[in-house]
Design a protein around this motif. Structure first.
Motif, PDB file in Angstrom:
ATOM      1  N   UNK A  28      12.808 -32.168  -8.754  1.00 46.34           N
ATOM      2  CA  UNK A  28      13.166 -33.552  -9.059  1.00 46.34           C
ATOM      3  C   UNK A  28      13.289 -34.351  -7.762  1.00 46.34           C
ATOM      4  N   UNK A  29      13.964 -33.780  -6.778  1.00 48.78           N
ATOM      5  CA  UNK A  29      14.139 -34.484  -5.499  1.00 48.78           C
ATOM      6  C   UNK A  29      12.797 -34.650  -4.803  1.00 48.78           C
ATOM      7  N   UNK A  30      11.962 -33.635  -4.814  1.00 50.08           N
ATOM      8  CA  UNK A  30      10.621 -33.749  -4.206  1.00 50.08           C
ATOM      9  C   UNK A  30       9.803 -34.863  -4.850  1.00 50.08           C
ATOM     10  N   UNK A  31       9.876 -34.964  -6.170  1.00 52.15           N
ATOM     11  CA  UNK A  31       9.067 -35.939  -6.905  1.00 52.15           C
ATOM     12  C   UNK A  31       9.581 -37.363  -6.776  1.00 52.15           C
ATOM     13  N   UNK A  32      10.883 -37.538  -6.619  1.00 52.99           N
ATOM     14  CA  UNK A  32      11.468 -38.877  -6.711  1.00 52.99           C
ATOM     15  C   UNK A  32      12.011 -39.459  -5.415  1.00 52.99           C
ATOM     16  N   UNK A  33      11.964 -38.716  -4.313  1.00 45.39           N
ATOM     17  CA  UNK A  33      12.516 -39.199  -3.045  1.00 45.39           C
ATOM     18  C   UNK A  33      11.526 -38.950  -1.903  1.00 45.39           C
ATOM     19  N   UNK A  34      11.556 -39.844  -0.912  1.00 47.97           N
ATOM     20  CA  UNK A  34      10.793 -39.612   0.311  1.00 47.97           C
ATOM     21  C   UNK A  34      11.558 -38.581   1.133  1.00 47.97           C
ATOM     22  N   UNK A  35      10.853 -37.577   1.633  1.00 46.08           N
ATOM     23  CA  UNK A  35      11.502 -36.505   2.381  1.00 46.08           C
ATOM     24  C   UNK A  35      11.224 -36.668   3.875  1.00 46.08           C
ATOM     25  N   UNK A  36      12.265 -36.716   4.699  1.00 46.19           N
ATOM     26  CA  UNK A  36      12.055 -36.807   6.142  1.00 46.19           C
ATOM     27  C   UNK A  36      11.517 -35.493   6.709  1.00 46.19           C
ATOM     28  N   UNK A  37      10.952 -35.568   7.912  1.00 36.16           N
ATOM     29  CA  UNK A  37      10.344 -34.371   8.521  1.00 36.16           C
ATOM     30  C   UNK A  37      11.340 -33.255   8.774  1.00 36.16           C
ATOM     31  N   UNK A  38      12.611 -33.602   8.987  1.00 34.27           N
ATOM     32  CA  UNK A  38      13.586 -32.553   9.303  1.00 34.27           C
ATOM     33  C   UNK A  38      14.205 -31.911   8.064  1.00 34.27           C
ATOM     34  N   UNK A  39      13.689 -32.261   6.883  1.00 32.64           N
ATOM     35  CA  UNK A  39      14.167 -31.641   5.643  1.00 32.64           C
ATOM     36  C   UNK A  39      13.045 -30.836   5.002  1.00 32.64           C
ATOM     37  N   UNK A  40      13.321 -29.569   4.747  1.00 34.15           N
ATOM     38  CA  UNK A  40      12.390 -28.704   4.033  1.00 34.15           C
ATOM     39  C   UNK A  40      12.993 -28.380   2.672  1.00 34.15           C
TER      40      UNK A  40
END
Length: 184
Positions: A28-40
């Motif tokens: 859900x978080x992957x699909x609905x939020x922009x992920x910064x480079x320092x977050x895997x």
């Protein structure tokens, strides 16, 4: 406190009803939020002890899954690695036992990152069924909020994507009915 490298890991077996809530949450978080480079973001599912490398490679590890503490369905708990290990053998599910054992083993290594475990009390982790019970599904927004708050405490503020929200129902349906790759 800001961390250089953060791992968000969703654990649990999607074949056992509510036990898959951690896997659904990270998707859900992957699909609905922009992920910064320092977050895997890792769908840890049932990877078990293979997740130990993340404990040593990342500054902060946030693990999301089910918990067996007493309380109402949907109750959320957040505990540090020290708090989890202090409870010793009181864990009741296979995931809890495995997480505690990994923390105990990794705690001897001086490069272990800070670990925070966020759990939700499920209704059913026994029945072999994809998806979440209606009561747990109703509480998933609270689990998203608790996870976003822990990310913020780690120095990561996620921005929601402008497109239409991908619902938990859609994510659960995609897991239950994966599309087979097309032959060449």
């Amino acid at each position: 406190m800001s961390h250089h490298k953060v791992a968000l890991i969703g654990i649990g077996n999607i074949m056992f009803h509510d036990e898959g809530l951690g896997a659904y949450l990270v998707k859900y978080i992957e699909e609905n939020y922009y992920l910064p480079e320092n977050l895997t973001v890792i769908e840890g599912g049932t990877l078990g002890f293979t997740l130990m490398t993340y404990y040593q490679e990342y500054d902060k590890i946030i693990i999301v899954g089910t918990g067996s503490k007493n309380g109402e369905v949907g109750t959320i708990h957040s505990e540090s690695a020290d708090e989890v290990m202090a409870q010793g053998a009181t864990r009741q599910t296979a995931n809890e036992v495995e997480i505690t054992m990994m923390l105990e083993i990794c705690s001897f290594h001086e490069d272990m990152g800070e670990v925070q475990l966020i759990t939700m009390i499920p209704e059913d982790i026994i029945d072999v069924r994809n998806g979440l019970t209606p009561s747990v599904l109703k509480h998933m927004p609270k689990l998203v909020e608790a996870t976003l708050e822990e990310l913020e405490r780690s120095g990561i503020v996620l921005q929601k994507k402008e497109k239409n929200e991908i619902s938990f129902e859609t994510i659960i349906d995609d897991y239950a009915n994966p599309i087979a790759p097309k032959p060449f």
